[in-house]
Design an enzyme around this catalytic site. Sequence first.
Site, PDB file in Angstrom:
ATOM      1  N   VAL A  46      15.713  -6.901   9.869  1.00 50.90           N
ATOM      2  CA  VAL A  46      14.710  -7.125   8.832  1.00 50.90           C
ATOM      3  C   VAL A  46      14.501  -5.848   8.010  1.00 50.90           C
ATOM      4  O   VAL A  46      14.325  -5.902   6.791  1.00 50.90           O
ATOM      5  CB  VAL A  46      13.370  -7.591   9.454  1.00 50.90           C
ATOM      6  N   CYS A  47      14.563  -4.694   8.661  1.00 50.27           N
ATOM      7  CA  CYS A  47      14.267  -3.405   8.020  1.00 50.27           C
ATOM      8  C   CYS A  47      15.079  -3.154   6.748  1.00 50.27           C
ATOM      9  O   CYS A  47      14.497  -2.760   5.729  1.00 50.27           O
ATOM     10  CB  CYS A  47      14.453  -2.265   9.009  1.00 50.27           C
TER      11      CYS A  47
END
Length: 187
Positions: A46-47
């Site tokens: 997700v980062c």
Amino acid sequence: MSLIGKEIKDFTVQAYRDGSFETVSKEDVLGSWSLFFFYPADFTFVCPTELEDLANNYEAFKAAGAEVYAVSCDSEFVHKEWHDSSDRISKVAYPMLADPAHVLAKNFKVLIKESGVAERGAFIVDPEGKIQVYEVTASGIGRNAAELLRLLKAAQFVAEHGDQVCPAKWQPGADTLQPGIDLVGQL
């Protein structure tokens, strides 16, 4: 315990930015608005989508007078390698703060002690070093840079116009509210 209005603590950390390493301290962030954007770790899932979204909106944050600081508990060397090897992260022009000693993650109360990583936390800090907005989400929930920018602009408006407040979904130029007895029961 709420962190709203709390002054950030002193810190000095290393950062990766624009092909070089630099030192960033509390003194560097005072005097302008800041977004501290904590994320769990480099080379994850997700980062990179979040950091790319911030990169795509970075000019708008700068135009609003704010600096963006991405923060994870990785070292500046890991930040550099991620920047060099990821198409998404190669777009990042804002400082990527290294927090391997967990100084910032502890100060902002987002450290997950068991795993040694930070939660997903976004903190809008005013020029005096006080937290005006923050949100913390579960690790699987990505954030929206446009919404963080909207919140920054709302915090700036309220700081400048202390007698007015911003209603839900407020955008710059939209109507605000002036709290008072005449509004009671009218909204």
